[in-house]
Enzyme design. Structure first.
Site, PDB file in Angstrom:
ATOM      1  N   ASP B  94      22.536  75.655   9.415  1.00 40.88           N
ATOM      2  CA  ASP B  94      21.507  75.536   8.373  1.00 40.88           C
ATOM      3  C   ASP B  94      20.289  76.312   8.861  1.00 40.88           C
ATOM      4  O   ASP B  94      19.485  75.787   9.620  1.00 40.88           O
ATOM      5  CB  ASP B  94      21.166  74.060   8.137  1.00 40.88           C
ATOM      6  CG  ASP B  94      20.086  73.885   7.076  1.00 40.88           C
ATOM      7  OD1 ASP B  94      19.561  74.901   6.570  1.00 40.88           O
ATOM      8  OD2 ASP B  94      19.768  72.729   6.753  1.00 40.88           O
ATOM      9  N   TRP B 119      21.810  70.496  17.098  1.00 41.83           N
ATOM     10  CA  TRP B 119      22.868  69.885  16.273  1.00 41.83           C
ATOM     11  C   TRP B 119      24.183  70.384  16.839  1.00 41.83           C
ATOM     12  O   TRP B 119      24.338  71.580  17.103  1.00 41.83           O
ATOM     13  CB  TRP B 119      22.670  70.338  14.832  1.00 41.83           C
ATOM     14  CG  TRP B 119      23.842  70.209  13.907  1.00 41.83           C
ATOM     15  CD1 TRP B 119      24.917  71.049  13.828  1.00 41.83           C
ATOM     16  CD2 TRP B 119      24.052  69.207  12.915  1.00 41.83           C
ATOM     17  NE1 TRP B 119      25.771  70.624  12.839  1.00 41.83           N
ATOM     18  CE2 TRP B 119      25.278  69.502  12.268  1.00 41.83           C
ATOM     19  CE3 TRP B 119      23.332  68.087  12.505  1.00 41.83           C
ATOM     20  CZ2 TRP B 119      25.777  68.728  11.230  1.00 41.83           C
ATOM     21  CZ3 TRP B 119      23.842  67.317  11.465  1.00 41.83           C
ATOM     22  CH2 TRP B 119      25.041  67.631  10.845  1.00 41.83           C
ATOM     23  N   ASP B 138      18.147  76.047  17.477  1.00 41.11           N
ATOM     24  CA  ASP B 138      17.133  76.871  16.817  1.00 41.11           C
ATOM     25  C   ASP B 138      16.426  77.719  17.870  1.00 41.11           C
ATOM     26  O   ASP B 138      16.335  77.331  19.044  1.00 41.11           O
ATOM     27  CB  ASP B 138      16.111  75.976  16.100  1.00 41.11           C
ATOM     28  CG  ASP B 138      16.725  75.303  14.872  1.00 41.11           C
ATOM     29  OD1 ASP B 138      17.766  75.785  14.392  1.00 41.11           O
ATOM     30  OD2 ASP B 138      16.146  74.299  14.408  1.00 41.11           O
ATOM     31  N   ASN B 166      21.319  67.475   9.143  1.00 45.41           N
ATOM     32  CA  ASN B 166      20.858  68.691   9.827  1.00 45.41           C
ATOM     33  C   ASN B 166      19.552  69.224   9.257  1.00 45.41           C
ATOM     34  O   ASN B 166      19.146  70.332   9.571  1.00 45.41           O
ATOM     35  CB  ASN B 166      21.951  69.774   9.727  1.00 45.41           C
ATOM     36  CG  ASN B 166      21.766  70.873  10.754  1.00 45.41           C
ATOM     37  OD1 ASN B 166      20.952  70.753  11.668  1.00 45.41           O
ATOM     38  ND2 ASN B 166      22.501  71.956  10.613  1.00 45.41           N
ATOM     39  N   ASP B 167      18.885  68.448   8.382  1.00 41.96           N
ATOM     40  CA  ASP B 167      17.603  68.901   7.832  1.00 41.96           C
ATOM     41  C   ASP B 167      16.484  68.621   8.833  1.00 41.96           C
ATOM     42  O   ASP B 167      15.509  67.945   8.528  1.00 41.96           O
ATOM     43  CB  ASP B 167      17.308  68.195   6.507  1.00 41.96           C
ATOM     44  CG  ASP B 167      18.271  68.628   5.425  1.00 41.96           C
ATOM     45  OD1 ASP B 167      18.819  69.742   5.535  1.00 41.96           O
ATOM     46  OD2 ASP B 167      18.476  67.850   4.484  1.00 41.96           O
ATOM     47  N   VAL B 168      16.656  69.158  10.003  1.00 41.43           N
ATOM     48  CA  VAL B 168      15.743  68.865  11.104  1.00 41.43           C
ATOM     49  C   VAL B 168      15.311  70.177  11.731  1.00 41.43           C
ATOM     50  O   VAL B 168      16.114  71.108  11.850  1.00 41.43           O
ATOM     51  CB  VAL B 168      16.464  67.990  12.170  1.00 41.43           C
ATOM     52  CG1 VAL B 168      15.660  67.901  13.450  1.00 41.43           C
ATOM     53  CG2 VAL B 168      16.735  66.603  11.623  1.00 41.43           C
ATOM     54  N   TRP B 170      14.924  71.721  14.892  1.00 35.78           N
ATOM     55  CA  TRP B 170      15.354  71.406  16.255  1.00 35.78           C
ATOM     56  C   TRP B 170      14.396  71.982  17.296  1.00 35.78           C
ATOM     57  O   TRP B 170      14.611  71.814  18.499  1.00 35.78           O
ATOM     58  CB  TRP B 170      16.793  71.872  16.489  1.00 35.78           C
ATOM     59  CG  TRP B 170      17.746  71.134  15.600  1.00 35.78           C
ATOM     60  CD1 TRP B 170      18.297  71.580  14.440  1.00 35.78           C
ATOM     61  CD2 TRP B 170      18.203  69.780  15.765  1.00 35.78           C
ATOM     62  NE1 TRP B 170      19.078  70.592  13.882  1.00 35.78           N
ATOM     63  CE2 TRP B 170      19.042  69.486  14.660  1.00 35.78           C
ATOM     64  CE3 TRP B 170      17.988  68.796  16.726  1.00 35.78           C
ATOM     65  CZ2 TRP B 170      19.661  68.247  14.506  1.00 35.78           C
ATOM     66  CZ3 TRP B 170      18.614  67.572  16.562  1.00 35.78           C
ATOM     67  CH2 TRP B 170      19.431  67.302  15.472  1.00 35.78           C
ATOM     68  N   TYR B 179       9.767  77.481  13.851  1.00 34.02           N
ATOM     69  CA  TYR B 179      11.191  77.831  13.724  1.00 34.02           C
ATOM     70  C   TYR B 179      11.344  79.308  13.357  1.00 34.02           C
ATOM     71  O   TYR B 179      10.708  79.789  12.429  1.00 34.02           O
ATOM     72  CB  TYR B 179      11.860  76.962  12.664  1.00 34.02           C
ATOM     73  CG  TYR B 179      13.226  77.473  12.274  1.00 34.02           C
ATOM     74  CD1 TYR B 179      14.317  77.273  13.109  1.00 34.02           C
ATOM     75  CD2 TYR B 179      13.413  78.198  11.101  1.00 34.02           C
ATOM     76  CE1 TYR B 179      15.562  77.783  12.783  1.00 34.02           C
ATOM     77  CE2 TYR B 179      14.664  78.703  10.755  1.00 34.02           C
ATOM     78  CZ  TYR B 179      15.736  78.488  11.603  1.00 34.02           C
ATOM     79  OH  TYR B 179      16.969  78.989  11.281  1.00 34.02           O
ATOM     80  N   THR B 182      18.508  80.593  13.945  1.00 30.43           N
ATOM     81  CA  THR B 182      19.458  79.658  14.564  1.00 30.43           C
ATOM     82  C   THR B 182      20.626  80.418  15.205  1.00 30.43           C
ATOM     83  O   THR B 182      21.154  81.360  14.612  1.00 30.43           O
ATOM     84  CB  THR B 182      20.012  78.682  13.495  1.00 30.43           C
ATOM     85  OG1 THR B 182      18.916  78.028  12.858  1.00 30.43           O
ATOM     86  CG2 THR B 182      20.920  77.633  14.121  1.00 30.43           C
TER      87      THR B 182
END
Lengths: 138, 192
Positions: B94, B119, B138, B166-168, B170, B179, B182
């Site tokens: 994501d 994740w 990330d 996974n809406d985080v 990282w 961010y 990824t």
């Protein structure tokens, strides 16, 4: 302690035991060597075993949100915790300390813990009175 | 032959008396519009993928996946193109692909730092028919890359299942929590 803080998208893989469960359900936050992230994620190495040697500590680690709310079954959670200690701290396990079992996990994990920090502080104080304590500051 | 002609003539006249050309065009238009909208209807891909791979964690699941992935494995994007969102090891990603942002599929671009938390999931590699454990880290410390946005999140669960969502960001545990993109790092093979 925030065991199982990171996510896992299991689905295609067959169950392969606690080492894989650790990788998929715990390692994302606690790290490949269970070292944690200083100030952010508590370590499990040199820490979980010290909780394990104490009755209040055992109840604590089974009730922290990451462990209690994980997608692991009671038996799988017990196996992962035992694996972490065997992998990183086998030498520190007390002679009479039993391994975690499915029934013990089931008896503790379903009781919510409202104040994680306060509970951890109280448990650390009790453990420190009898020997080396787990990491503080989490 | 004349009888056949009369039959068609009478049926054509009867149809013409009962309907108008305008109504015919209207019906035809509705059919064409409807058929164009069919591909736009939502499709439950998650359910279909799970049905193909069997119940989570079942030994049969791993065996059935190669067959389920057979269709995908024929596409170059799925097997080779690391700048394509369809690439096999991006199955639960994501974010922006670092391979489109100056890095590679598994290394962060210069000037960014890999997240210390991540994740972790599993993806099926069609090349060897095996499942692999993949860490989605990330890359942090720079503004969003913006290239190759890729949202697959296979087997993700809603936010109330926080350990499976996974809406985080990282980068949250890094010093620089901006961010950028990824990466997908293979940690080892999955399964027994």
């Amino acid at each position: 302690m925030a065991l199982l803080g990171a996510a896992a998208a299991v689905g295609t893989a067959a169950r392969a035991g606690p080492a894989q469960d650790y990788a998929l359900h715990c390692m994302g936050c606690h790290g490949a060597n269970a070292q944690g992230v200083p100030g952010k994620v508590p370590p499990l190495a040199h820490s979980l075993v010290r909780f394990m040697n104490n009755p209040a500590g055992r109840r604590y680690v089974l009730r922290v949100p990451g462990a209690a709310n994980s997608m692991l079954s009671d038996a799988q959670l017990a196996a992962v915790l035992n694996w972490v200690v065997a992998q990183f701290d086998a030498g520190e396990l007390g002679a009479g300390t039993p391994q975690f079992g499915e029934q013990e996990v089931a008896a503790s994990r379903h009781t919510p813990m409202a104040g994680v920090l306060a509970t951890r502080a109280a448990v650390l104080k009790e453990i420190a009175a009898g020997g080396p304590a787990p990491s503080s500051g989490y | 032959m004349q009888r056949l002609d009369r039959l068609f003539e009478s049926s054509a006249r009867s149809l013409a008396q009962r309907t108008s050309r305008r109504s015919f065009i209207g019906v035809l238009g509705r059919i064409l519009t409807g058929s164009l909208l069919v591909p736009l209807l939502p499709i439950d891909r998650i359910h279909r993928a799970e049905a193909a791979s069997g119940p989570e964690g079942s030994p049969a699941a791993a065996q059935r996946v190669p067959a389920a992935a057979k269709g995908k494995s024929t596409t170059k994007a799925y097997t080779e193109d690391q700048q394509s969102c369809d690439y096999w090891k991006y199955c639960a990603i994501d974010g922006f692909l670092c391979s489109c942002c100056g890095g590679s599929s598994h290394t962060c671009p210069p000037g960014t730092q890999q997240s210390v938390v991540s994740w972790i999931g599993t993806c099926h590699n069609p090349a060897d028919g095996r499942d692999y454990i993949v860490s989605y880290n990330d890359c942090c410390g720079k503004a969003s890359c913006g290239n190759c946005d890729c949202y697959r999140n296979e087997r993700e669960r809603p936010l109330y299942r926080l350990s499976r969502n996974n809406d985080v960001n990282w980068c949250m545990a890094n010093t620089g929590s901006d961010y950028h993109c990824t990466v997908s790092v293979i940690l080892g093979s999955a399964g027994p």
